[in-house]
Design a protein around this motif. Structure first.
Motif, PDB file in Angstrom:
ATOM      1  N   GLU A 151      -3.931  -7.206   4.062  1.00 49.93           N
ATOM      2  CA  GLU A 151      -4.270  -5.915   4.658  1.00 49.93           C
ATOM      3  C   GLU A 151      -4.478  -6.074   6.164  1.00 49.93           C
ATOM      4  OE1 GLU A 151      -7.317  -2.158   4.022  1.00 49.93           O
ATOM      5  OE2 GLU A 151      -7.748  -4.047   2.994  1.00 49.93           O
ATOM      6  N   VAL A 159       1.243   2.740   3.998  1.00 53.59           N
ATOM      7  CA  VAL A 159       1.108   2.385   2.592  1.00 53.59           C
ATOM      8  C   VAL A 159      -0.210   2.968   2.097  1.00 53.59           C
ATOM      9  CG1 VAL A 159      -0.004   0.140   2.987  1.00 53.59           C
ATOM     10  CG2 VAL A 159       1.411   0.454   0.975  1.00 53.59           C
ATOM     11  N   GLY A 160      -0.277   3.267   0.813  1.00 50.69           N
ATOM     12  CA  GLY A 160      -1.492   3.824   0.226  1.00 50.69           C
ATOM     13  C   GLY A 160      -1.336   5.309  -0.053  1.00 50.69           C
ATOM     14  N   GLU A 161      -2.405   5.899  -0.580  1.00 51.80           N
ATOM     15  CA  GLU A 161      -2.365   7.321  -0.915  1.00 51.80           C
ATOM     16  C   GLU A 161      -2.059   8.156   0.319  1.00 51.80           C
ATOM     17  OE1 GLU A 161      -5.604   8.738  -3.319  1.00 51.80           O
ATOM     18  OE2 GLU A 161      -5.628   6.879  -4.473  1.00 51.80           O
ATOM     19  N   ASN A 206       5.010   2.278  -0.212  1.00 55.39           N
ATOM     20  CA  ASN A 206       4.404   2.319  -1.549  1.00 55.39           C
ATOM     21  C   ASN A 206       5.420   1.930  -2.612  1.00 55.39           C
ATOM     22  OD1 ASN A 206       1.869   3.160  -0.736  1.00 55.39           O
ATOM     23  ND2 ASN A 206       2.369   5.320  -0.909  1.00 55.39           N
ATOM     24  N   SER A 251       0.250  -4.613  -4.125  1.00 57.36           N
ATOM     25  CA  SER A 251      -0.943  -4.008  -4.736  1.00 57.36           C
ATOM     26  C   SER A 251      -0.894  -2.478  -4.747  1.00 57.36           C
ATOM     27  CB  SER A 251      -2.211  -4.514  -4.046  1.00 57.36           C
ATOM     28  OG  SER A 251      -2.321  -4.010  -2.733  1.00 57.36           O
ATOM     29  N   PHE A 252       0.250  -1.877  -4.330  1.00 58.74           N
ATOM     30  CA  PHE A 252       0.403  -0.416  -4.328  1.00 58.74           C
ATOM     31  C   PHE A 252       1.570  -0.003  -5.212  1.00 58.74           C
ATOM     32  CE2 PHE A 252      -1.703  -1.363  -0.347  1.00 58.74           C
ATOM     33  CZ  PHE A 252      -2.727  -0.418  -0.337  1.00 58.74           C
ATOM     34  N   ASP A 253       1.326   0.987  -6.070  1.00 60.70           N
ATOM     35  CA  ASP A 253       2.420   1.534  -6.868  1.00 60.70           C
ATOM     36  C   ASP A 253       3.150   2.614  -6.072  1.00 60.70           C
ATOM     37  OD1 ASP A 253       0.986   3.958  -7.094  1.00 60.70           O
ATOM     38  OD2 ASP A 253       0.436   3.623  -9.181  1.00 60.70           O
ATOM     39  N   GLY A 281       1.062   5.135  -4.302  1.00 56.35           N
ATOM     40  CA  GLY A 281       0.047   4.642  -3.380  1.00 56.35           C
ATOM     41  C   GLY A 281      -1.255   4.239  -4.041  1.00 56.35           C
ATOM     42  N   LYS A 299      -3.658   1.778  -6.380  1.00 57.68           N
ATOM     43  CA  LYS A 299      -3.781   0.326  -6.517  1.00 57.68           C
ATOM     44  C   LYS A 299      -3.217  -0.124  -7.869  1.00 57.68           C
ATOM     45  CE  LYS A 299      -5.881  -1.072  -2.751  1.00 57.68           C
ATOM     46  NZ  LYS A 299      -5.474  -2.221  -1.977  1.00 57.68           N
TER      47      LYS A 299
END
Length: 148
Positions: free
Chosen positions: A32, A44-46, A57, A128-130, A133, A135
């Motif tokens: 990160e 990346v992420g929500e 993502n 670690s992200f689908d 976004g 986890k």
């Protein structure tokens, strides 16, 4: 005694191989921090959206050049990606270490990460992200990507 030694040696080798592959995955938390070098162009992420580069993502296990919410990849990248099946540890390592050397004419201006530890860590972080976004378990994502 000889049978015991053989069983013990086999068990020790299996344990060592498992520990080595777990170590090779990298540390998502450290990744990160490495990803801060990427944030100017990628998200990346929500709620991640495309920027200069595509949002990332669910990229681990996905086919390179697959639709990233309308992102337009360069023609050289599309040609390079045509025969690739999935972003896995090996392919991401190649790409992240030297994007412009890997694909001549890519839009990605970043020179690449030079430290193998940083590369492994950022790959673990991305894993670690689908797709949405959220986890997910990075080890499982990398394992699935390796089998594609």
């Amino acid at each position: 005694m000889r049978k015991f030694s053989l069983v013990f040696a086999s068990t020790a080798l299996a344990f060592a191989a498992g520990a080595a592959s777990a170590q090779d995955m990298g540390d998502p938390a450290a990744g990160e921090k490495v990803f801060n070098k990427c944030k100017a162009c990628h998200a990346v992420g929500e709620g991640a959206k495309n920027k200069i580069g595509p949002q990332l993502n669910g990229i681990v296990g996905e086919k390179p050049g697959a639709d990233r919410g309308g992102y337009k990849f360069s023609k050289p990248f599309q040609e390079w990606a045509a025969d690739k099946t999935a972003w896995n540890q090996e392919l991401l390592t190649t790409w992240l270490s030297d994007p412009r050397g890997t694909v001549k004419g890519t839009k990605m201006a970043f020179a690449g990460l030079k430290k193998p530890e940083e590369i492994n860590n950022v790959i673990a972080y991305l894993a670690s992200f689908d797709e949405g976004g959220a986890k997910r378990d990075p080890a499982e994502a990398l394992k699935a990507a390796a089998s594609q």
